[in-house]
Design a protein around this motif. Structure first.
Motif, PDB file in Angstrom:
ATOM      1  N   UNK A 267       0.874  -1.181   0.000  1.00 48.08           N
ATOM      2  CA  UNK A 267       0.000   0.000   0.000  1.00 48.08           C
ATOM      3  C   UNK A 267       0.910   1.230   0.000  1.00 48.08           C
TER       4      UNK A 267
ATOM      5  N   UNK B 163       1.140   5.653  -0.369  1.00 44.90           N
ATOM      6  CA  UNK B 163       0.513   6.964  -0.434  1.00 44.90           C
ATOM      7  C   UNK B 163       0.855   7.608  -1.774  1.00 44.90           C
TER       8      UNK B 163
ATOM      9  N   UNK C 141      -7.044  13.931   0.820  1.00 45.07           N
ATOM     10  CA  UNK C 141      -5.769  13.950   1.541  1.00 45.07           C
ATOM     11  C   UNK C 141      -5.266  12.536   1.851  1.00 45.07           C
ATOM     12  N   UNK C 142      -6.063  11.553   1.493  1.00 41.48           N
ATOM     13  CA  UNK C 142      -5.723  10.170   1.843  1.00 41.48           C
ATOM     14  C   UNK C 142      -5.673   9.264   0.604  1.00 41.48           C
TER      15      UNK C 142
ATOM     16  N   UNK D 125      -4.399   6.621  -2.123  1.00 39.32           N
ATOM     17  CA  UNK D 125      -3.546   5.430  -1.986  1.00 39.32           C
ATOM     18  C   UNK D 125      -3.519   4.621  -3.267  1.00 39.32           C
TER      19      UNK D 125
ATOM     20  N   UNK E  18       4.854   6.948  -1.886  1.00 40.03           N
ATOM     21  CA  UNK E  18       5.618   6.615  -0.669  1.00 40.03           C
ATOM     22  C   UNK E  18       5.009   5.340  -0.084  1.00 40.03           C
ATOM     23  N   UNK E  19       5.851   4.371   0.119  1.00 30.95           N
ATOM     24  CA  UNK E  19       5.369   3.083   0.617  1.00 30.95           C
ATOM     25  C   UNK E  19       4.889   3.212   2.065  1.00 30.95           C
ATOM     26  N   UNK E  20       3.701   2.719   2.339  1.00 27.42           N
ATOM     27  CA  UNK E  20       3.192   2.679   3.714  1.00 27.42           C
ATOM     28  C   UNK E  20       3.355   1.258   4.237  1.00 27.42           C
ATOM     29  N   UNK E  21       3.578   1.161   5.542  1.00 28.54           N
ATOM     30  CA  UNK E  21       3.705  -0.159   6.149  1.00 28.54           C
ATOM     31  C   UNK E  21       2.458  -0.452   6.958  1.00 28.54           C
ATOM     32  N   UNK E  22       1.811  -1.562   6.628  1.00 29.37           N
ATOM     33  CA  UNK E  22       0.631  -1.949   7.409  1.00 29.37           C
ATOM     34  C   UNK E  22       1.089  -2.626   8.701  1.00 29.37           C
ATOM     35  N   UNK E  23       0.184  -2.812   9.626  1.00 26.44           N
ATOM     36  CA  UNK E  23       0.478  -3.449  10.917  1.00 26.44           C
ATOM     37  C   UNK E  23       1.600  -2.731  11.652  1.00 26.44           C
ATOM     38  N   UNK E  24       1.632  -1.394  11.533  1.00 27.75           N
ATOM     39  CA  UNK E  24       2.736  -0.645  12.114  1.00 27.75           C
ATOM     40  C   UNK E  24       2.401  -0.146  13.520  1.00 27.75           C
ATOM     41  N   UNK E  25       1.140  -0.163  13.900  1.00 27.45           N
ATOM     42  CA  UNK E  25       0.767   0.306  15.230  1.00 27.45           C
ATOM     43  C   UNK E  25       1.060  -0.802  16.239  1.00 27.45           C
ATOM     44  N   UNK E  26       1.950  -0.538  17.194  1.00 32.10           N
ATOM     45  CA  UNK E  26       2.264  -1.593  18.169  1.00 32.10           C
ATOM     46  C   UNK E  26       1.080  -1.883  19.090  1.00 32.10           C
TER      47      UNK E  26
ATOM     48  N   UNK F 270      -2.539   2.581  10.016  1.00 28.42           N
ATOM     49  CA  UNK F 270      -1.210   2.711   9.388  1.00 28.42           C
ATOM     50  C   UNK F 270      -1.123   3.920   8.461  1.00 28.42           C
TER      51      UNK F 270
ATOM     52  N   UNK G 199      -2.706  12.580   8.347  1.00 24.54           N
ATOM     53  CA  UNK G 199      -2.447  11.627   7.270  1.00 24.54           C
ATOM     54  C   UNK G 199      -0.970  11.258   7.282  1.00 24.54           C
TER      55      UNK G 199
ATOM     56  N   UNK H   5       2.127   9.963   5.729  1.00 26.34           N
ATOM     57  CA  UNK H   5       2.477   9.858   4.311  1.00 26.34           C
ATOM     58  C   UNK H   5       3.689   9.000   4.017  1.00 26.34           C
ATOM     59  N   UNK H   6       4.119   8.234   4.964  1.00 27.44           N
ATOM     60  CA  UNK H   6       5.309   7.407   4.746  1.00 27.44           C
ATOM     61  C   UNK H   6       5.319   6.295   5.782  1.00 27.44           C
ATOM     62  N   UNK H   7       6.199   5.343   5.563  1.00 24.38           N
ATOM     63  CA  UNK H   7       6.442   4.345   6.601  1.00 24.38           C
ATOM     64  C   UNK H   7       7.253   5.020   7.705  1.00 24.38           C
TER      65      UNK H   7
ATOM     66  N   UNK I  43       7.408   5.061  17.191  1.00 24.12           N
ATOM     67  CA  UNK I  43       7.223   5.254  15.746  1.00 24.12           C
ATOM     68  C   UNK I  43       7.230   6.757  15.493  1.00 24.12           C
TER      69      UNK I  43
ATOM     70  N   UNK J  67       4.634   8.348  18.082  1.00 23.73           N
ATOM     71  CA  UNK J  67       3.774   7.437  18.838  1.00 23.73           C
ATOM     72  C   UNK J  67       4.659   6.557  19.710  1.00 23.73           C
TER      73      UNK J  67
ATOM     74  N   UNK K  49       4.636   3.503  22.520  1.00 27.18           N
ATOM     75  CA  UNK K  49       3.840   2.441  23.142  1.00 27.18           C
ATOM     76  C   UNK K  49       4.644   1.896  24.329  1.00 27.18           C
TER      77      UNK K  49
ATOM     78  N   UNK L  75      -0.382   4.251  25.408  1.00 25.73           N
ATOM     79  CA  UNK L  75       0.276   4.991  24.341  1.00 25.73           C
ATOM     80  C   UNK L  75       0.438   6.461  24.726  1.00 25.73           C
TER      81      UNK L  75
ATOM     82  N   UNK M 166      -5.132  -6.886  12.993  1.00 25.71           N
ATOM     83  CA  UNK M 166      -4.433  -6.174  11.934  1.00 25.71           C
ATOM     84  C   UNK M 166      -4.892  -6.633  10.551  1.00 25.71           C
TER      85      UNK M 166
END
Lengths: 156, 102
Positions: free
Chosen positions: A23, A25, A53-54, A56, A134-142, B14, B28, B30-32, B44, B61, B63, B70, B95
């Motif tokens: 995924x 942006x 603004x979002x 993808x 810009x590459x987004x990383x999923x599952x990034x929220x700890x 994410x 928003x 906009x990046x990893x 993060x 962020x 944790x 958080x 997830x």
């Protein structure tokens, strides 16, 4: 009942088949055209305004989805042809399909930049768009579960 | 979904952070993010986030592993002003792509 089970089975196969690969942006969109004389792509420098603004782009194993207010689905039509050099990894799909129209798709993954680009070109009129991504990383929220599973992996 | 207090919530995803407290503010991502982790904290950092007015923001962020809580720090990159939000998880969705098969 048999048919219901068959439909559920087929739907589950379809869900499993469509796997999200990445995924990204959308940072910028510009028009492109193929220059027959130069045998190269001409890139417009004026960005096309994005609708939201979002925005993808989602790559699945068989489809590219462009989401910016509405969603455009482009079927990739088969595996990509990949070329790698010192600057990029270039992936080409030459039989992509958008509502019955043939499209060429080229995805550039730059090695030394923090963005990628994808060129989507209509094969009939040689016009298209270049998306800076810009590459987004999923599952990034700890979370408690993700942290504990990561700790388990480390201990193993 | 995370709650700051009983009246306001913050949703972490994410690609977007949504803060709802009377009005709604979106950030928003906009990046990893840059990622840091030690035995106590997971951090993060997003440097290219924008808000609803397209203002460039830093989003941090944190944790805390021991307390399962958080801290969200949001700073406007032009004014260097922002806020910190302490968040307690009220629910955590599976997830994306990791749904449990029954």
């Amino acid at each position: 009942m048999k048919y219901t089970l068959l439909i559920v089975f087929l739907l589950s196969l379809n869900v499993q088949a469509q796997k999200i690969v990445s995924v990204s942006r959308i940072l910028e969109v510009t028009s492109v055209s193929y220059n027959e004389d130069a045998k190269d792509i001409d890139f417009d420098t004026i960005p096309i305004p994005l609708k939201t603004l979002n925005p993808k782009i989602i790559f699945t194993n068989d489809q590219l989805q462009i989401i910016d207010s509405d969603t455009t689905y482009i079927n990739l039509g088969g595996p990509s042809e990949n070329i790698e050099d010192s600057v990029w990894i270039k992936s080409d799909w030459s039989e992509a399909d958008l509502s019955g129209t043939l499209y060429y798709i080229t995805y550039y993954q730059f090695k030394d930049r923090n963005y990628n680009e994808v060129v989507i070109m209509n094969a009939e009129d040689n016009l298209g768009y270049n998306y800076k991504l810009a590459l987004l990383k999923m599952d990034i929220i700890p979370t408690a579960s993700s942290v504990s599973s990561a700790a388990k992996k480390k201990s193993n | 979904m995370l709650s700051e207090n009983s009246m306001s919530i913050t949703r972490l995803a994410y690609d977007k952070i949504t803060m709802i407290s009377q009005d709604t503010m979106n950030l928003y991502l906009n990046e990893a993010p840059r990622e840091f982790e030690d035995s106590i904290i997971v951090e993060r950092i997003w440097y290219d986030a924008i808000d609803d007015h397209k203002s460039l923001m830093y989003v941090h962020l944190f944790y805390f592993k021991n307390t399962d809580k958080y801290l969200l720090r949001v700073v406007n990159q032009v004014t260097d002003k922002g806020g910190e939000y302490f968040l307690t998880p009220i629910s955590q969705l599976n997830p994306v792509g990791k749904r449990k098969n029954k």
